[in-house]
Design a protein around this motif. Structure first.
Motif, PDB file in Angstrom:
ATOM      1  N   MET A 146       0.802  -1.225   0.000  1.00 48.90           N
ATOM      2  CA  MET A 146       0.000   0.000   0.000  1.00 48.90           C
ATOM      3  C   MET A 146       0.839   1.281   0.000  1.00 48.90           C
ATOM      4  N   VAL A 147       2.110   1.189   0.369  1.00 43.89           N
ATOM      5  CA  VAL A 147       2.996   2.362   0.361  1.00 43.89           C
ATOM      6  C   VAL A 147       3.069   2.958  -1.046  1.00 43.89           C
ATOM      7  N   ASN A 148       2.908   2.098  -2.043  1.00 42.31           N
ATOM      8  CA  ASN A 148       2.914   2.570  -3.433  1.00 42.31           C
ATOM      9  C   ASN A 148       1.832   3.613  -3.683  1.00 42.31           C
ATOM     10  N   ILE A 149       0.719   3.484  -2.998  1.00 38.15           N
ATOM     11  CA  ILE A 149      -0.388   4.431  -3.176  1.00 38.15           C
ATOM     12  C   ILE A 149      -0.007   5.802  -2.646  1.00 38.15           C
ATOM     13  N   ILE A 150       0.665   5.817  -1.488  1.00 41.98           N
ATOM     14  CA  ILE A 150       1.092   7.095  -0.892  1.00 41.98           C
ATOM     15  C   ILE A 150       2.051   7.823  -1.821  1.00 41.98           C
ATOM     16  N   TYR A 151       2.903   7.071  -2.519  1.00 48.18           N
ATOM     17  CA  TYR A 151       3.840   7.668  -3.482  1.00 48.18           C
ATOM     18  C   TYR A 151       3.100   8.463  -4.553  1.00 48.18           C
ATOM     19  N   LEU A 152       1.905   8.019  -4.926  1.00 50.81           N
ATOM     20  CA  LEU A 152       1.156   8.656  -6.009  1.00 50.81           C
ATOM     21  C   LEU A 152       0.493   9.969  -5.598  1.00 50.81           C
ATOM     22  N   ARG A 153       0.551  10.326  -4.311  1.00 54.19           N
ATOM     23  CA  ARG A 153      -0.069  11.577  -3.845  1.00 54.19           C
ATOM     24  C   ARG A 153       0.565  12.812  -4.484  1.00 54.19           C
ATOM     25  N   GLN A 154       1.798  12.701  -4.916  1.00 51.30           N
ATOM     26  CA  GLN A 154       2.498  13.867  -5.475  1.00 51.30           C
ATOM     27  C   GLN A 154       1.983  14.265  -6.860  1.00 51.30           C
ATOM     28  N   PHE A 155       1.220  13.378  -7.513  1.00 55.66           N
ATOM     29  CA  PHE A 155       0.750  13.666  -8.870  1.00 55.66           C
ATOM     30  C   PHE A 155      -0.629  14.333  -8.811  1.00 55.66           C
ATOM     31  N   LYS A 156      -0.599  15.654  -8.767  1.00 59.11           N
ATOM     32  CA  LYS A 156      -1.820  16.429  -8.537  1.00 59.11           C
ATOM     33  C   LYS A 156      -2.800  16.368  -9.693  1.00 59.11           C
ATOM     34  N   GLU A 211      -2.392  14.082   9.477  1.00 58.64           N
ATOM     35  CA  GLU A 211      -0.986  14.006   9.873  1.00 58.64           C
ATOM     36  C   GLU A 211      -0.075  13.928   8.643  1.00 58.64           C
ATOM     37  N   LEU A 212      -0.512  13.167   7.663  1.00 59.41           N
ATOM     38  CA  LEU A 212       0.268  13.044   6.430  1.00 59.41           C
ATOM     39  C   LEU A 212       0.350  14.385   5.702  1.00 59.41           C
ATOM     40  N   LYS A 213      -0.770  15.115   5.673  1.00 63.82           N
ATOM     41  CA  LYS A 213      -0.780  16.433   5.032  1.00 63.82           C
ATOM     42  C   LYS A 213       0.182  17.385   5.726  1.00 63.82           C
ATOM     43  N   HIS A 214       0.219  17.303   7.061  1.00 65.90           N
ATOM     44  CA  HIS A 214       1.138  18.157   7.819  1.00 65.90           C
ATOM     45  C   HIS A 214       2.587  17.840   7.447  1.00 65.90           C
ATOM     46  N   GLN A 215       2.913  16.552   7.391  1.00 67.28           N
ATOM     47  CA  GLN A 215       4.270  16.140   7.030  1.00 67.28           C
ATOM     48  C   GLN A 215       4.621  16.580   5.610  1.00 67.28           C
ATOM     49  N   GLU A 216       3.658  16.439   4.711  1.00 70.79           N
ATOM     50  CA  GLU A 216       3.890  16.862   3.320  1.00 70.79           C
ATOM     51  C   GLU A 216       4.085  18.371   3.238  1.00 70.79           C
ATOM     52  N   HIS A 217       3.336  19.115   4.045  1.00 73.34           N
ATOM     53  CA  HIS A 217       3.471  20.571   4.052  1.00 73.34           C
ATOM     54  C   HIS A 217       4.863  20.982   4.545  1.00 73.34           C
ATOM     55  N   THR A 221       7.544  22.890   2.253  1.00 74.19           N
ATOM     56  CA  THR A 221       8.098  24.182   2.667  1.00 74.19           C
ATOM     57  C   THR A 221       9.620  24.154   2.618  1.00 74.19           C
ATOM     58  N   LYS A 222      10.203  23.079   3.138  1.00 77.07           N
ATOM     59  CA  LYS A 222      11.664  22.948   3.108  1.00 77.07           C
ATOM     60  C   LYS A 222      12.180  22.879   1.671  1.00 77.07           C
ATOM     61  N   LEU A 223      11.433  22.150   0.827  1.00 72.99           N
ATOM     62  CA  LEU A 223      11.832  22.035  -0.571  1.00 72.99           C
ATOM     63  C   LEU A 223      11.792  23.388  -1.268  1.00 72.99           C
ATOM     64  N   GLU A 224      10.730  24.159  -1.013  1.00 74.07           N
ATOM     65  CA  GLU A 224      10.602  25.480  -1.638  1.00 74.07           C
ATOM     66  C   GLU A 224      11.701  26.420  -1.157  1.00 74.07           C
TER      67      GLU A 224
END
Length: 524
Positions: A146-156, A211-217, A221-224
């Motif tokens: 199922m981790v593969n599904i989380i990887y796909l979150r980046q494709f908006k 929680e996942l959204k917070h981590q992604e944010h 932010t660090k990436l930007e």
């Protein structure tokens, strides 16, 4: 089920296969047949179908630089490779092959639809560059985590996903999990996701997703921030003053200076490095060079932009004049051709053909005259730009070279003070009058006067070398930039002129050939 061919040998994607495919799939009308006779340029092909060809390896596609759609399904391909030049690709079908790993897609930034259905893939990965991806088909593979599904979150932009036939689909709440983690998905396994399913997914996984959204944010932010810093650094490099907006140069002088670091422990020496003394004055000079460099960079950019605008205006104006001449010629030429076809008197036909030929020659002379005028105009513009940019670079170098000596002066002054303190410390050690305790590695420098003088001198040499190297680097790089820029501008103009002359000759040859063909027909 994988594609396995026992009766047919694996095939290579060579020029013969590609030419045959392009020819068969190209337009069949008169224009298409003419294109086949004259030779089809691979760079003009937009769609290519190579399914059921028993292809083992993707190769020889580098010329298809404008390809939009590529069909490679139902082959025996084992690796995704050879697609680097297909940057315009929008649709790619690699279904029914023997692919184990997703790879080789890093340059396909425009891809929207990707099918890897019925392969041997166990992990969804290496899709990061596909920022426009809308449709992803991965059914009938070996994906089980199922981790593969989380990887796909980046494709908006992802709206359609197919995973049917994978072990992952046997997991409890498979569909609800995907709907929760990919909330923008519209179709899953060929069925539209209804509002009830979305509600169940949101309810069950709300806290986990928050929680996942917070981590992604936080990561975003660090990436930007990192990207912004990198963008600034690139701008500073273009201005040739990177790392001069702080203490980097000063700090670098001590990075390799073992003796200098040891001597900084001496009494009073620390005070030389305190605010508003050596270090801060040195940094102020670096900041002056940095700020001046950015201002000059903006001036050079403005000069270059103005130059390009002038060139484009001149080319556009010249092209408009050429189009008017061609339009006027074609209007008259068509009337003349019609008159020739209707004329029955042979001498009259010959006379009109001669007139047409003279008109073609006259058009050639007019177009070539326009091109020569443009060449002269652009040559004058380029020469003026070359003088201006060379003067700007020369002035920049001159002013920078007037600032760097202040760094040398500060270093020389610091050296004198350090030498004075070091000798005074040596005398105190010899007399047993030194109150402060020195570290053992520092005390080893105070064996005698020659040793301490050599240590201070070595430190001084390292510092001066760092300053001189940074100055030389700046001067060398901006001179190289200026030389390459001017050379490229001259080469671009030569290429533009050759291309235009070739276009004129091809057009004139076509007109003359059309007239010759008409002449032969009428004479018969």
């Amino acid at each position: 089920m994988n594609r396995i061919y026992n009766s047919v040998e694996p095939r290579v994607m060579d020029d013969d296969m590609l030419k045959l495919a392009v020819g068969e799939q190209g337009p069949q009308e008169e224009a298409g047949q003419l294109a086949k006779q004259e030779g089809i340029l691979f760079k003009d092909v937009l769609s290519l179908q190579l399914d059921f060809q028993n292809i083992l390896r993707i190769d020889n596609l580098w010329q298809f630089e404008n390809l939009k759609k590529l069909q490679l399904d139902n082959n025996i391909i084992e690796r995704i490779e050879g697609l680097e030049n297909l940057t315009q690709l929008v649709w790619l079908d690699l279904s029914f092959n023997n692919i184990k790993v997703i790879e080789g897609l890093d340059t396909l930034v425009n891809l929207e639809d990707l099918s890897l259905f019925n392969n041997r893939i166990s992990k969804i990965e290496s899709l990061d560059a596909l920022v426009k991806l809308q449709v992803l088909s991965l059914g009938n593979n070996q994906i089980d985590n199922m981790v593969n599904i989380i990887y796909l979150r980046q494709f908006k932009c992802l709206r359609t996903l197919s995973l049917s036939g994978n072990p992952i689909t046997q997991a409890e709440d498979y569909k609800i999990f995907i709907c929760a983690y990919l909330p923008d998905l519209v179709y899953l396994d060929f069925r539209r996701i209804d509002d009830h399913m979305k509600y169940l997914a949101e309810t069950k996984y709300q806290y986990t997703i928050d929680e996942l959204k917070h981590q992604e944010h936080v990561r975003q932010t660090k990436l930007e921030e990192k990207q912004a810093q990198q963008a600034k650094l690139e701008e500073h490099k273009m201005a040739f003053v990177e790392h001069l907006n702080g203490s980097f140069l000063f700090d670098s002088m001590y990075t390799e200076d073992m003796e200098g670091n040891k001597l900084s422990c001496l009494p009073i020496v620390g005070e030389l490095l305190e605010p508003l003394t050596y270090r801060d004055k040195f940094v102020i000079i670096c900041l002056n060079i940095f700020e001046y460099g950015l201002k000059q960079h903006e001036k050079r950019k403005l000069e270059l932009d103005t130059f390009h605008e002038c060139v484009q205006e001149a080319i556009q104006e010249n092209q408009e004049q050429g189009k008017l001449q061609i339009a006027s010629f074609e209007e008259k030429h068509l009337l003349n051709l019609s008159a020739i076809r209707e004329e029955s008197d042979l001498p009259s036909i010959e006379k009109k053909i001669v007139e047409c030929s003279e008109n073609i020659t006259e058009l050639f002379n007019v177009l070539m005259t326009l091109e020569m005028q443009l060449v002269e105009q652009l040559e004058e513009t380029i020469n003026m730009f070359e003088r201006n940019i060379t003067d700007m670079v020369g002035l920049f170098i001159e002013n920078v070279q007037s600032l760097y000596p202040f760094c040398n002066d500060l270093e020389n002054h610091h050296h004198e003070k350090l030498l004075e303190i070091s000798i005074s410390t040596l005398e105190k050690i010899i007399k047993g009058e030194l109150d402060e305790e020195l570290p053992d590695d520092v005390r080893t420098l105070f064996v005698d006067k020659d040793t301490i003088v050599n240590a201070v001198g070595a430190s001084h040499d390292i510092h001066l070398l760092k300053i001189d190297n940074r100055e030389d680097e700046l001067v060398t790089r901006i001179n190289s930039w200026c030389t390459h820029l001017v050379d490229k501008i001259h080469k671009d103009e030569i290429m533009r002129n050759r291309k235009r002359v070739k276009e004129i000759n091809q057009y004139i040859d076509h007109m003359q050939s059309e007239l010759d063909n008409l002449e032969c027909g009428d004479m018969d």
